[in-house]
Write a protein that holds these residues in place. Sequence first.
Motif, PDB file in Angstrom:
ATOM      1  N   ASN A 141      22.618  29.755  -3.095  1.00 47.86           N
ATOM      2  CA  ASN A 141      21.654  30.382  -2.198  1.00 47.86           C
ATOM      3  C   ASN A 141      20.410  30.855  -2.957  1.00 47.86           C
ATOM      4  O   ASN A 141      19.281  30.615  -2.524  1.00 47.86           O
ATOM      5  N   VAL A 142      20.607  31.502  -4.092  1.00 48.81           N
ATOM      6  CA  VAL A 142      19.480  31.995  -4.899  1.00 48.81           C
ATOM      7  C   VAL A 142      18.612  30.830  -5.367  1.00 48.81           C
ATOM      8  O   VAL A 142      17.377  30.894  -5.301  1.00 48.81           O
ATOM      9  N   LEU A 143      19.230  29.757  -5.816  1.00 50.14           N
ATOM     10  CA  LEU A 143      18.456  28.614  -6.311  1.00 50.14           C
ATOM     11  C   LEU A 143      17.706  27.904  -5.192  1.00 50.14           C
ATOM     12  O   LEU A 143      16.559  27.476  -5.384  1.00 50.14           O
ATOM     13  N   ASP A 160      28.293  39.385  -7.371  1.00 45.52           N
ATOM     14  CA  ASP A 160      28.094  40.650  -8.073  1.00 45.52           C
ATOM     15  C   ASP A 160      27.130  40.562  -9.249  1.00 45.52           C
ATOM     16  O   ASP A 160      26.642  41.585  -9.710  1.00 45.52           O
ATOM     17  N   SER A 161      26.846  39.366  -9.742  1.00 47.72           N
ATOM     18  CA  SER A 161      26.035  39.261 -10.959  1.00 47.72           C
ATOM     19  C   SER A 161      24.744  38.466 -10.816  1.00 47.72           C
ATOM     20  O   SER A 161      23.922  38.472 -11.731  1.00 47.72           O
ATOM     21  N   VAL A 162      24.535  37.796  -9.698  1.00 48.91           N
ATOM     22  CA  VAL A 162      23.380  36.900  -9.563  1.00 48.91           C
ATOM     23  C   VAL A 162      22.074  37.646  -9.265  1.00 48.91           C
ATOM     24  O   VAL A 162      20.991  37.077  -9.366  1.00 48.91           O
ATOM     25  N   GLY A 163      22.148  38.920  -8.967  1.00 45.58           N
ATOM     26  CA  GLY A 163      20.967  39.706  -8.607  1.00 45.58           C
ATOM     27  C   GLY A 163      19.822  39.648  -9.601  1.00 45.58           C
ATOM     28  O   GLY A 163      18.668  39.437  -9.210  1.00 45.58           O
ATOM     29  N   PRO A 164      20.065  39.827 -10.899  1.00 48.75           N
ATOM     30  CA  PRO A 164      18.964  39.762 -11.857  1.00 48.75           C
ATOM     31  C   PRO A 164      18.260  38.396 -11.889  1.00 48.75           C
ATOM     32  O   PRO A 164      17.045  38.331 -12.061  1.00 48.75           O
ATOM     33  N   LEU A 165      19.014  37.323 -11.721  1.00 49.18           N
ATOM     34  CA  LEU A 165      18.382  35.996 -11.658  1.00 49.18           C
ATOM     35  C   LEU A 165      17.517  35.895 -10.412  1.00 49.18           C
ATOM     36  O   LEU A 165      16.379  35.412 -10.475  1.00 49.18           O
ATOM     37  N   ASP A 166      18.041  36.344  -9.293  1.00 51.75           N
ATOM     38  CA  ASP A 166      17.276  36.342  -8.055  1.00 51.75           C
ATOM     39  C   ASP A 166      15.973  37.123  -8.224  1.00 51.75           C
ATOM     40  O   ASP A 166      14.895  36.647  -7.857  1.00 51.75           O
ATOM     41  N   GLU A 167      16.062  38.297  -8.821  1.00 47.93           N
ATOM     42  CA  GLU A 167      14.873  39.133  -9.027  1.00 47.93           C
ATOM     43  C   GLU A 167      13.871  38.461  -9.956  1.00 47.93           C
ATOM     44  O   GLU A 167      12.670  38.467  -9.706  1.00 47.93           O
ATOM     45  N   GLY A 176      26.743  33.237 -18.880  1.00 49.84           N
ATOM     46  CA  GLY A 176      27.844  33.949 -18.258  1.00 49.84           C
ATOM     47  C   GLY A 176      28.077  33.515 -16.826  1.00 49.84           C
ATOM     48  O   GLY A 176      27.514  32.527 -16.362  1.00 49.84           O
ATOM     49  N   PRO A 177      28.911  34.260 -16.104  1.00 48.12           N
ATOM     50  CA  PRO A 177      29.230  33.910 -14.723  1.00 48.12           C
ATOM     51  C   PRO A 177      28.132  34.342 -13.756  1.00 48.12           C
ATOM     52  O   PRO A 177      27.505  35.385 -13.940  1.00 48.12           O
ATOM     53  N   LEU A 178      27.905  33.530 -12.742  1.00 51.01           N
ATOM     54  CA  LEU A 178      26.958  33.859 -11.672  1.00 51.01           C
ATOM     55  C   LEU A 178      27.744  33.910 -10.360  1.00 51.01           C
ATOM     56  O   LEU A 178      28.216  32.885  -9.877  1.00 51.01           O
ATOM     57  N   ASP A 179      27.877  35.103  -9.822  1.00 53.41           N
ATOM     58  CA  ASP A 179      28.548  35.256  -8.541  1.00 53.41           C
ATOM     59  C   ASP A 179      27.838  36.344  -7.755  1.00 53.41           C
ATOM     60  O   ASP A 179      26.804  36.858  -8.189  1.00 53.41           O
ATOM     61  N   THR A 208      28.967  29.952 -17.020  1.00 55.79           N
ATOM     62  CA  THR A 208      30.406  29.677 -17.087  1.00 55.79           C
ATOM     63  C   THR A 208      31.082  29.630 -15.721  1.00 55.79           C
ATOM     64  O   THR A 208      32.209  29.139 -15.613  1.00 55.79           O
ATOM     65  N   PHE A 209      30.415  30.138 -14.697  1.00 57.01           N
ATOM     66  CA  PHE A 209      30.961  30.133 -13.336  1.00 57.01           C
ATOM     67  C   PHE A 209      29.788  30.291 -12.383  1.00 57.01           C
ATOM     68  O   PHE A 209      28.815  30.966 -12.696  1.00 57.01           O
ATOM     69  N   ALA A 210      29.886  29.660 -11.222  1.00 56.16           N
ATOM     70  CA  ALA A 210      28.860  29.820 -10.195  1.00 56.16           C
ATOM     71  C   ALA A 210      29.513  29.643  -8.835  1.00 56.16           C
ATOM     72  O   ALA A 210      30.439  28.854  -8.683  1.00 56.16           O
ATOM     73  N   ASP A 211      29.017  30.386  -7.852  1.00 60.55           N
ATOM     74  CA  ASP A 211      29.553  30.273  -6.498  1.00 60.55           C
ATOM     75  C   ASP A 211      28.410  30.065  -5.512  1.00 60.55           C
ATOM     76  O   ASP A 211      27.268  29.811  -5.901  1.00 60.55           O
ATOM     77  N   SER A 212      28.716  30.190  -4.234  1.00 59.55           N
ATOM     78  CA  SER A 212      27.724  29.918  -3.195  1.00 59.55           C
ATOM     79  C   SER A 212      26.533  30.868  -3.250  1.00 59.55           C
ATOM     80  O   SER A 212      25.434  30.505  -2.841  1.00 59.55           O
ATOM     81  N   SER A 213      26.717  32.070  -3.774  1.00 56.15           N
ATOM     82  CA  SER A 213      25.578  32.985  -3.891  1.00 56.15           C
ATOM     83  C   SER A 213      24.558  32.443  -4.890  1.00 56.15           C
ATOM     84  O   SER A 213      23.351  32.604  -4.712  1.00 56.15           O
TER      85      SER A 213
END
Length: 106
Positions: free
Chosen positions: A59-61, A23-30, A18-21, A51-56
């Motif tokens: 940053n997490v990666l 609003d949604s990247v938090g679980p991956l970060d955790e 799914g999309p990673l932005d 399907t989508f990724a932004d600067s957040s």
Amino acid sequence: MRIDTRQDRGAVILSVAGPLDLDSVGPLDEALRRAAHDGVERVVVDLSAVTFADSSTVNVLIQAYDALGPALRLAAPSTVLERLFALTGLDTVLPLYGAVGAALDA
């Protein structure tokens, strides 16, 4: 965004879909922070269904790579992520593998 977690050959595999932005990247970060805290030997992040990724996401990666070092392996980046990594130059910095199996074998 969905993350499925499994173990294979001593590695934790995080399959992200799914999309990673912002609003949604938090679980991956955790999940990545938890792996670093737990001292996991290898963490493979399967990015084939992103399907989508932004600067957040970038940053997490980067933070995960700083915390995990060579234990972090990014596998099968989707076309969206390949483009983002190439534009930002991260394809020369982060450990990228064409498939999950290749990341496990490395």
